[in-house]
Design a protein around this motif. Structure first.
Motif, PDB file in Angstrom:
ATOM      1  N   GLN A  20      50.150  54.614  45.590  1.00 22.53           N
ATOM      2  CA  GLN A  20      49.966  55.869  44.883  1.00 22.53           C
ATOM      3  C   GLN A  20      48.675  56.259  44.562  1.00 22.53           C
ATOM      4  O   GLN A  20      48.259  57.169  43.876  1.00 22.53           O
ATOM      5  CB  GLN A  20      50.911  55.722  43.660  1.00 22.53           C
ATOM      6  CG  GLN A  20      52.270  55.507  43.985  1.00 22.53           C
ATOM      7  CD  GLN A  20      52.984  55.119  42.596  1.00 22.53           C
ATOM      8  OE1 GLN A  20      52.572  55.457  41.657  1.00 22.53           O
ATOM      9  NE2 GLN A  20      53.973  54.437  42.692  1.00 22.53           N
ATOM     10  N   GLY A  21      47.438  55.564  45.197  1.00 29.40           N
ATOM     11  CA  GLY A  21      46.149  55.882  45.122  1.00 29.40           C
ATOM     12  C   GLY A  21      45.600  54.949  43.902  1.00 29.40           C
ATOM     13  O   GLY A  21      44.227  55.278  43.761  1.00 29.40           O
ATOM     14  N   TYR A  22      45.999  54.149  43.465  1.00 29.92           N
ATOM     15  CA  TYR A  22      45.572  53.158  42.422  1.00 29.92           C
ATOM     16  C   TYR A  22      44.571  52.217  43.288  1.00 29.92           C
ATOM     17  O   TYR A  22      44.584  51.573  44.294  1.00 29.92           O
ATOM     18  CB  TYR A  22      46.678  52.249  41.700  1.00 29.92           C
ATOM     19  CG  TYR A  22      45.727  51.148  41.008  1.00 29.92           C
ATOM     20  CD1 TYR A  22      44.930  51.401  39.924  1.00 29.92           C
ATOM     21  CD2 TYR A  22      46.224  49.813  41.183  1.00 29.92           C
ATOM     22  CE1 TYR A  22      44.455  50.453  39.219  1.00 29.92           C
ATOM     23  CE2 TYR A  22      45.508  48.858  40.419  1.00 29.92           C
ATOM     24  CZ  TYR A  22      44.879  49.019  39.611  1.00 29.92           C
ATOM     25  OH  TYR A  22      44.147  48.029  38.714  1.00 29.92           O
ATOM     26  N   HIS A  23      43.271  52.156  42.900  1.00 31.12           N
ATOM     27  CA  HIS A  23      42.227  51.189  43.431  1.00 31.12           C
ATOM     28  C   HIS A  23      42.024  50.185  42.445  1.00 31.12           C
ATOM     29  O   HIS A  23      41.117  50.165  41.562  1.00 31.12           O
ATOM     30  CB  HIS A  23      40.929  52.155  43.706  1.00 31.12           C
ATOM     31  CG  HIS A  23      39.864  51.491  44.552  1.00 31.12           C
ATOM     32  ND1 HIS A  23      39.076  50.696  44.178  1.00 31.12           N
ATOM     33  CD2 HIS A  23      39.837  51.504  45.878  1.00 31.12           C
ATOM     34  CE1 HIS A  23      38.301  50.049  45.193  1.00 31.12           C
ATOM     35  NE2 HIS A  23      38.630  50.752  46.206  1.00 31.12           N
ATOM     36  N   CYS A  24      42.373  48.977  42.669  1.00 35.62           N
ATOM     37  CA  CYS A  24      42.036  47.685  41.882  1.00 35.62           C
ATOM     38  C   CYS A  24      40.630  47.220  41.767  1.00 35.62           C
ATOM     39  O   CYS A  24      40.067  47.200  42.809  1.00 35.62           O
ATOM     40  CB  CYS A  24      42.956  46.527  42.475  1.00 35.62           C
ATOM     41  SG  CYS A  24      42.809  45.088  41.347  1.00 35.62           S
ATOM     42  N   PRO A  25      39.960  47.135  40.434  1.00 30.55           N
ATOM     43  CA  PRO A  25      38.668  46.733  40.428  1.00 30.55           C
ATOM     44  C   PRO A  25      38.411  45.287  40.886  1.00 30.55           C
ATOM     45  O   PRO A  25      37.366  45.095  41.350  1.00 30.55           O
ATOM     46  CB  PRO A  25      38.553  46.562  38.981  1.00 30.55           C
ATOM     47  CG  PRO A  25      39.740  46.539  38.285  1.00 30.55           C
ATOM     48  CD  PRO A  25      40.831  47.304  39.342  1.00 30.55           C
ATOM     49  N   ARG A  26      39.395  44.610  41.250  1.00 29.19           N
ATOM     50  CA  ARG A  26      39.326  43.351  41.992  1.00 29.19           C
ATOM     51  C   ARG A  26      39.562  43.162  43.336  1.00 29.19           C
ATOM     52  O   ARG A  26      38.856  42.734  44.004  1.00 29.19           O
ATOM     53  CB  ARG A  26      40.044  42.259  41.253  1.00 29.19           C
ATOM     54  CG  ARG A  26      40.323  40.907  41.739  1.00 29.19           C
ATOM     55  CD  ARG A  26      41.177  39.850  41.050  1.00 29.19           C
ATOM     56  NE  ARG A  26      41.072  38.381  41.422  1.00 29.19           N
ATOM     57  CZ  ARG A  26      41.858  38.290  42.596  1.00 29.19           C
ATOM     58  NH1 ARG A  26      42.531  38.979  43.243  1.00 29.19           N
ATOM     59  NH2 ARG A  26      41.825  37.014  43.163  1.00 29.19           N
ATOM     60  N   CYS A  27      40.559  43.886  43.717  1.00 26.48           N
ATOM     61  CA  CYS A  27      41.032  43.684  45.095  1.00 26.48           C
ATOM     62  C   CYS A  27      40.825  45.044  46.008  1.00 26.48           C
ATOM     63  O   CYS A  27      40.730  44.816  47.246  1.00 26.48           O
ATOM     64  CB  CYS A  27      42.782  43.538  45.104  1.00 26.48           C
ATOM     65  SG  CYS A  27      43.316  42.232  44.024  1.00 26.48           S
ATOM     66  N   GLY A  28      40.529  45.979  45.358  1.00 28.82           N
ATOM     67  CA  GLY A  28      40.232  47.217  46.077  1.00 28.82           C
ATOM     68  C   GLY A  28      41.440  48.063  46.417  1.00 28.82           C
ATOM     69  O   GLY A  28      42.187  48.229  45.417  1.00 28.82           O
ATOM     70  N   LYS A  29      41.716  48.648  47.523  1.00 27.81           N
ATOM     71  CA  LYS A  29      42.748  49.561  47.741  1.00 27.81           C
ATOM     72  C   LYS A  29      44.253  48.931  47.766  1.00 27.81           C
ATOM     73  O   LYS A  29      45.260  49.684  47.543  1.00 27.81           O
ATOM     74  CB  LYS A  29      42.405  50.092  49.267  1.00 27.81           C
ATOM     75  CG  LYS A  29      41.362  51.062  49.263  1.00 27.81           C
ATOM     76  CD  LYS A  29      41.088  51.730  50.472  1.00 27.81           C
ATOM     77  CE  LYS A  29      39.995  52.729  50.707  1.00 27.81           C
ATOM     78  NZ  LYS A  29      39.749  53.232  52.003  1.00 27.81           N
ATOM     79  N   VAL A  30      44.462  47.680  47.988  1.00 29.24           N
ATOM     80  CA  VAL A  30      45.618  46.937  47.934  1.00 29.24           C
ATOM     81  C   VAL A  30      45.585  45.794  46.814  1.00 29.24           C
ATOM     82  O   VAL A  30      44.978  44.937  47.280  1.00 29.24           O
ATOM     83  CB  VAL A  30      46.032  46.306  49.388  1.00 29.24           C
ATOM     84  CG1 VAL A  30      47.533  45.689  49.188  1.00 29.24           C
ATOM     85  CG2 VAL A  30      45.936  47.510  50.483  1.00 29.24           C
ATOM     86  N   CYS A  31      46.168  46.065  45.683  1.00 31.01           N
ATOM     87  CA  CYS A  31      46.352  45.292  44.723  1.00 31.01           C
ATOM     88  C   CYS A  31      47.007  43.917  45.115  1.00 31.01           C
ATOM     89  O   CYS A  31      48.374  44.004  45.401  1.00 31.01           O
ATOM     90  CB  CYS A  31      46.642  45.744  43.594  1.00 31.01           C
ATOM     91  SG  CYS A  31      46.457  44.713  42.047  1.00 31.01           S
ATOM     92  N   CYS A  32      46.589  42.970  44.887  1.00 27.29           N
ATOM     93  CA  CYS A  32      47.096  41.525  45.022  1.00 27.29           C
ATOM     94  C   CYS A  32      47.341  40.659  43.711  1.00 27.29           C
ATOM     95  O   CYS A  32      47.560  39.494  43.819  1.00 27.29           O
ATOM     96  CB  CYS A  32      46.739  40.598  46.355  1.00 27.29           C
ATOM     97  SG  CYS A  32      46.708  41.538  47.734  1.00 27.29           S
ATOM     98  N   CYS A  33      47.086  41.332  42.686  1.00 24.77           N
ATOM     99  CA  CYS A  33      47.054  40.716  41.330  1.00 24.77           C
ATOM    100  C   CYS A  33      48.451  40.335  40.820  1.00 24.77           C
ATOM    101  O   CYS A  33      49.164  40.847  41.040  1.00 24.77           O
ATOM    102  CB  CYS A  33      46.291  41.301  40.303  1.00 24.77           C
ATOM    103  SG  CYS A  33      44.487  41.710  40.639  1.00 24.77           S
ATOM    104  N   SER A  34      48.450  39.212  39.900  1.00 20.65           N
ATOM    105  CA  SER A  34      49.506  38.748  39.409  1.00 20.65           C
ATOM    106  C   SER A  34      49.586  39.001  37.825  1.00 20.65           C
ATOM    107  O   SER A  34      48.383  39.462  37.206  1.00 20.65           O
ATOM    108  CB  SER A  34      49.523  37.075  39.580  1.00 20.65           C
ATOM    109  OG  SER A  34      49.533  36.869  40.928  1.00 20.65           O
TER     110      SER A  34
END
Length: 198
Positions: A174-188
């Motif tokens: 949906q366009g979210y850009h994770c500050p850690r992972c970038g374009k694809v968030c893999c955070c837990s």
């Protein structure tokens, strides 16, 4: 925002208010600065605030220093949000209908670690209890710098219920850009509960 603000100056000038529409742009800017571009919009914020209102009491707050927004806390009233696949209600200490939800929090990096997040949390808890909630659930960012998100909630008394991998990955589409992972968030996410009553 000046980086030379001292903790005593923060406590002297810190003011906490319910979030209102005149502050929407500042809250969204702060949220996206801390959590990543595309994390929050003014339309989504307006909808979330409605979920925090019950019995004419609002559970969402912002923190200001010298009239500048430096933090916010969005919380949902018990009975006004739906558990999803990242929730473990069978392991919760209270019934689903008695569980509030701590949706989002952010404090500007310049003033983090000065008690602003805890102050916002306590304001929300007080209102959520008045609304009838017995506990609050949160999904904490496990990969936050220095594990600050989990430490912050644990300090307030939060207990770990479960851990969920790739909790926010669906937002990447949906366009979210994770500050850690970038374009694809893999955070837990750490699913944690804070009981208001024992």
């Amino acid at each position: 925002m000046p980086s030379s603000i001292h903790s005593h100056a923060i406590q002297d000038s810190l003011a906490i208010y319910p979030i209102n529409p005149t502050d929407f742009a500042a809250v969204v800017t702060l949220a996206n600065h801390v959590h990543g571009n595309g994390y929050l919009t003014e339309t989504a914020l307006a909808d979330m605030l409605q979920q925090g209102i019950k019995q004419q009491l609002a559970a969402c707050f912002l923190a200001k220093i010298a009239q500048r927004v430096v933090g916010y806390r969005i919380s949902f009233a018990a009975g006004q949000w739906q558990p999803d696949e990242w929730c473990s209600p069978l392991a919760w200490p209270v019934r689903v209908e008695d569980m509030a939800y701590f949706k989002s929090v952010a404090v500007h990096p310049v003033v983090q670690g000065q008690g602003i997040g805890q102050a916002l949390l306590q304001h929300s808890i007080q209102v959520l209890q008045q609304q009838g909630a017995k506990a609050g659930l949160a999904h904490l960012w496990c990969e936050s710098p220095h594990n600050s998100a989990v430490r912050y909630f644990s300090k307030a008394g939060g207990q770990l219920i479960n851990r969920h991998e790739n909790r926010w990955q669906h937002l990447s589409a949906q366009g979210y850009h994770c500050p850690r992972c970038g374009k694809v968030c893999c955070c837990s996410a750490a699913e944690m509960v804070l009981q208001f009553t024992q």
